[in-house]
Design a protein around this motif. Structure first.
Motif, PDB file in Angstrom:
ATOM      1  N   THR A 159      80.982  72.693  75.578  1.00 43.82           N
ATOM      2  CA  THR A 159      80.725  72.862  77.007  1.00 43.82           C
ATOM      3  C   THR A 159      80.957  74.291  77.486  1.00 43.82           C
ATOM      4  N   PHE A 160      81.468  75.159  76.620  1.00 43.14           N
ATOM      5  CA  PHE A 160      81.710  76.546  77.004  1.00 43.14           C
ATOM      6  C   PHE A 160      80.447  77.375  76.813  1.00 43.14           C
ATOM      7  N   ASN A 161      80.092  78.187  77.810  1.00 40.23           N
ATOM      8  CA  ASN A 161      78.966  79.108  77.596  1.00 40.23           C
ATOM      9  C   ASN A 161      79.481  80.374  76.905  1.00 40.23           C
ATOM     10  N   GLN A 162      78.578  81.245  76.491  1.00 42.18           N
ATOM     11  CA  GLN A 162      78.974  82.408  75.696  1.00 42.18           C
ATOM     12  C   GLN A 162      79.888  83.351  76.457  1.00 42.18           C
ATOM     13  N   ASP A 163      79.621  83.584  77.741  1.00 47.01           N
ATOM     14  CA  ASP A 163      80.505  84.467  78.516  1.00 47.01           C
ATOM     15  C   ASP A 163      81.919  83.894  78.582  1.00 47.01           C
ATOM     16  N   GLU A 164      82.035  82.601  78.784  1.00 45.70           N
ATOM     17  CA  GLU A 164      83.359  81.968  78.832  1.00 45.70           C
ATOM     18  C   GLU A 164      84.078  82.122  77.496  1.00 45.70           C
ATOM     19  N   LYS A 165      83.351  81.932  76.409  1.00 46.61           N
ATOM     20  CA  LYS A 165      83.944  82.117  75.080  1.00 46.61           C
ATOM     21  C   LYS A 165      84.429  83.553  74.903  1.00 46.61           C
TER      22      LYS A 165
ATOM     23  N   THR B   3      84.151  72.788  71.564  1.00 46.03           N
ATOM     24  CA  THR B   3      83.852  73.835  72.555  1.00 46.03           C
ATOM     25  C   THR B   3      82.410  73.820  73.038  1.00 46.03           C
TER      26      THR B   3
ATOM     27  N   TYR C  60      84.905  77.763  68.049  1.00 53.25           N
ATOM     28  CA  TYR C  60      83.621  77.926  68.727  1.00 53.25           C
ATOM     29  C   TYR C  60      82.469  77.427  67.861  1.00 53.25           C
TER      30      TYR C  60
ATOM     31  N   GLU D  67      80.912  72.291  68.035  1.00 52.85           N
ATOM     32  CA  GLU D  67      80.480  71.895  69.384  1.00 52.85           C
ATOM     33  C   GLU D  67      81.260  70.720  69.939  1.00 52.85           C
TER      34      GLU D  67
ATOM     35  N   TYR E 163      89.391  75.900  80.341  1.00 55.54           N
ATOM     36  CA  TYR E 163      89.511  77.235  79.766  1.00 55.54           C
ATOM     37  C   TYR E 163      90.981  77.585  79.556  1.00 55.54           C
TER      38      TYR E 163
END
Length: 191
Positions: free
Chosen positions: A78-84, A76, A70, A73, A164
């Motif tokens: 393109t991942f937002n924090q909730d997805e992470k 990862t 994480y 960049e 994901y």
């Protein structure tokens, strides 16, 4: 308490709601999860994940790999924090029913489906949205990647199809490579 096994890993998750829900699911895991090796035969995992607590260490290491990636960049971004957060949730639980709901001698080939459905079946105990539950469940049920057929040649598992699911599979795959050696003390990764 079972949830105490993941004290360090909870810090990888930013949203407290997800930490609280993860703790509920961890407490629902069978006791054997915290005691058995990651591989019932010793054939498919590195030394650190064998022996007592090996499955726990494997799950923690898979989550640590995600947490480390994480920070890059290019991997990862393109991942937002909730997805992470939800992918860490999935990684910590992905093998939660590896030997079945009640411990069986060997790994259940369908353990990704069992665990995904276990989360769905217990969603009434959680404060997660249906979309959040499905995000976690589908990441878990596809974590085996291309290995979808059982020993009889039956197509049992789904392959990862979105970024994901593929990321969760990659973390699990890397955590299972025999050439990777990492050190643990009392089931905690030494940095």
């Amino acid at each position: 308490m079972k949830q105490d096994y993941f004290k360090k890993e909870y810090s990888y998750i930013k949203k407290q709601k997800y930490v609280d829900n993860l703790k509920i699911m961890v407490d629902l895991l069978p006791d054997y999860f915290f005691e058995v090796p990651a591989s019932s035969t010793g054939k498919y995992h590195p030394e650190f994940s064998l022996g007592k607590g090996g499955l726990l260490r494997h799950s923690k290491f898979a989550a640590k790999l995600a947490h480390e990636m994480y920070n890059d960049e290019s991997i990862t971004g393109t991942f937002n924090q909730d997805e992470k957060d939800l992918m860490i949730f999935a990684l910590l639980l992905h093998d939660g029913l590896k030997s079945g709901l009640v411990k069986e001698e060997y790994t259940r080939f369908d353990h990704p489906i069992l665990m995904a459905n276990y989360i769905r079946d217990n969603k009434d105990k959680l404060t997660l949205t249906d979309n959040e539950v499905e995000f976690i469940a589908t990441c878990i049920e596809t974590h085996m990647g291309p290995w979808t057929t059982d020993y009889q040649g039956n197509d049992v598992l789904k392959k990862p199809v979105n970024k994901y699911q593929k990321f969760v599979h990659m973390c699990d795959f890397l955590a299972s490579r025999k050439f990777i050696d990492t050190k643990y003390k009392d089931n905690d990764l030494l940095d």
